[in-house]
Design a protein around this motif. Structure first.
Motif, short mmCIF file in Angstrom:
data_model
loop_
_atom_site.label_atom_id
_atom_site.label_comp_id
_atom_site.label_asym_id
_atom_site.label_seq_id
_atom_site.Cartn_x
_atom_site.Cartn_y
_atom_site.Cartn_z
N MET A 1 0.83 -1.17 0.00
CA MET A 1 0.00 0.00 0.00
C MET A 1 0.89 1.25 0.00
SD MET A 1 -2.70 -1.68 -0.19
CE MET A 1 -2.00 -3.26 -0.58
N ALA A 2 0.32 2.35 -0.43
CA ALA A 2 1.09 3.59 -0.54
C ALA A 2 0.99 4.39 0.75
CB ALA A 2 0.56 4.41 -1.71
N ASN A 3 1.97 5.26 0.97
CA ASN A 3 1.90 6.15 2.12
C ASN A 3 2.07 7.60 1.65
OD1 ASN A 3 4.74 6.84 2.08
ND2 ASN A 3 5.17 4.88 3.07
N ILE A 4 1.94 8.52 2.58
CA ILE A 4 1.98 9.95 2.27
C ILE A 4 3.31 10.33 1.60
CG2 ILE A 4 1.96 12.27 3.28
CD1 ILE A 4 -0.76 10.89 3.45
N ASP A 5 4.42 9.89 2.16
CA ASP A 5 5.73 10.24 1.60
C ASP A 5 5.92 9.69 0.19
OD1 ASP A 5 6.45 11.71 3.85
OD2 ASP A 5 7.37 9.97 4.83
N GLN A 6 5.45 8.47 -0.04
CA GLN A 6 5.55 7.89 -1.38
C GLN A 6 4.71 8.69 -2.37
OE1 GLN A 6 4.26 3.96 -0.11
NE2 GLN A 6 6.22 3.08 -0.78
N PHE A 7 3.53 9.11 -1.94
CA PHE A 7 2.69 9.89 -2.83
C PHE A 7 3.36 11.22 -3.18
CE2 PHE A 7 -0.24 13.32 -3.65
CZ PHE A 7 -0.89 12.82 -4.75
N LYS A 8 3.86 11.92 -2.18
CA LYS A 8 4.51 13.22 -2.43
C LYS A 8 5.70 13.06 -3.37
CE LYS A 8 3.40 15.48 1.95
NZ LYS A 8 4.00 16.02 3.18
N LYS A 9 6.53 12.06 -3.11
CA LYS A 9 7.70 11.82 -3.96
C LYS A 9 7.27 11.52 -5.39
CE LYS A 9 11.88 9.04 -4.28
NZ LYS A 9 12.71 8.00 -3.69
N LEU A 10 6.25 10.70 -5.54
CA LEU A 10 5.72 10.37 -6.86
C LEU A 10 5.20 11.62 -7.57
CD1 LEU A 10 4.73 8.41 -9.07
CD2 LEU A 10 2.66 8.09 -7.69
N ALA A 11 4.34 12.37 -6.92
CA ALA A 11 3.74 13.55 -7.54
C ALA A 11 4.80 14.56 -7.96
CB ALA A 11 2.72 14.19 -6.59
N LEU A 12 5.78 14.76 -7.12
CA LEU A 12 6.83 15.75 -7.42
C LEU A 12 7.85 15.24 -8.44
CD1 LEU A 12 7.32 17.20 -3.85
CD2 LEU A 12 6.23 18.33 -5.82
N SER A 13 7.77 13.97 -8.79
CA SER A 13 8.68 13.43 -9.80
C SER A 13 8.28 13.82 -11.21
CB SER A 13 8.77 11.90 -9.69
OG SER A 13 7.59 11.28 -10.17
N PHE A 14 7.06 14.32 -11.40
CA PHE A 14 6.61 14.74 -12.73
C PHE A 14 7.14 16.14 -13.03
CE2 PHE A 14 3.61 11.46 -11.52
CZ PHE A 14 3.55 10.69 -12.67
N ALA A 15 7.62 16.32 -14.24
CA ALA A 15 8.27 17.58 -14.64
C ALA A 15 7.39 18.80 -14.34
CB ALA A 15 8.58 17.54 -16.14
N GLU A 16 8.04 19.81 -13.82
CA GLU A 16 7.43 21.11 -13.54
C GLU A 16 6.27 21.05 -12.54
OE1 GLU A 16 7.07 23.99 -16.81
OE2 GLU A 16 7.78 22.35 -18.12
N THR A 17 6.20 20.00 -11.76
CA THR A 17 5.16 19.91 -10.73
C THR A 17 5.67 20.56 -9.45
OG1 THR A 17 4.16 17.90 -11.62
CG2 THR A 17 3.82 18.33 -9.28
N GLU A 18 4.81 21.38 -8.88
CA GLU A 18 5.11 22.04 -7.62
C GLU A 18 3.99 21.75 -6.63
OE1 GLU A 18 5.67 26.18 -8.40
OE2 GLU A 18 7.53 25.84 -9.49
N ALA A 19 4.33 21.68 -5.37
CA ALA A 19 3.35 21.48 -4.30
C ALA A 19 3.09 22.82 -3.62
CB ALA A 19 3.85 20.46 -3.29
#
Length: 112
Positions: A1-19
Motif C-alpha cells: 500500500m502507498a503512504n503519504i511520503d511515497q505519494f509526495k515523492k511520486l507527484a513531485l517526480s513529474f516535470a514542472e510539478t510544484e506542491a
C-alpha cells in the motif's frame, strides 16, 4: 500500500510539478493547473482524470478509487485511498492525470 511520503515523492517526480497549500490540502500543480491534491489527515489523494479514465480506474475497485461525490466528481475528480491502493496502480493513475493535464485533455468543465 502507498503512504503519504511515497505519494509526495511520486507527484513531485513529474516535470514542472510544484506542491502548494490548497485550503486544508496540498495541491500538485503543473504550471497553474492542479492535477492532484493530497489530504494527509484522511490519507486520500485526488486526481483530475477524463471521465473515460475515471470510469476505467473506478472499475478496478470502487472502494479504493471513486469519484468525488458532487459536481467535481462529474468533472473527473477522482479520490484514491492511499491506505488501500498498490503503489503500481497509484503510479498509473498519477501518470494518466499528469499527462492528461499537460496535453490539455483534462479541462475543468469539459465532459468527454
Amino acid at each position: 500500500m502507498a503512504n503519504i511520503d511515497q505519494f509526495k515523492k511520486l507527484a513531485l517526480s513529474f516535470a514542472e510539478t510544484e506542491a502548494a497549500p490548497h485550503f486544508d490540502k496540498t495541491a500538485f500543480r503543473f504550471k497553474t493547473k492542479i492535477w492532484a491534491t493530497l489530504d494527509e489527515t484522511e490519507q486520500v489523494a485526488c486526481f483530475k482524470l477524463s471521465l473515460k479514465e475515471q470510469s476505467v480506474f473506478c472499475a478496478f475497485d470502487n472502494s479504493i478509487i471513486y469519484p468525488v461525490k458532487n459536481k467535481w466528481g462529474l468533472q473527473g475528480w477522482t479520490l484514491v485511498d492511499l491506505r488501500k491502493i498498490r503503489l503500481g496502480m497509484l503510479k498509473d493513475i498519477a501518470s494518466v492525470a499528469y499527462n492528461e493535464m499537460i496535453q490539455g485533455k483534462s479541462k475543468p468543465n469539459k465532459k468527454d
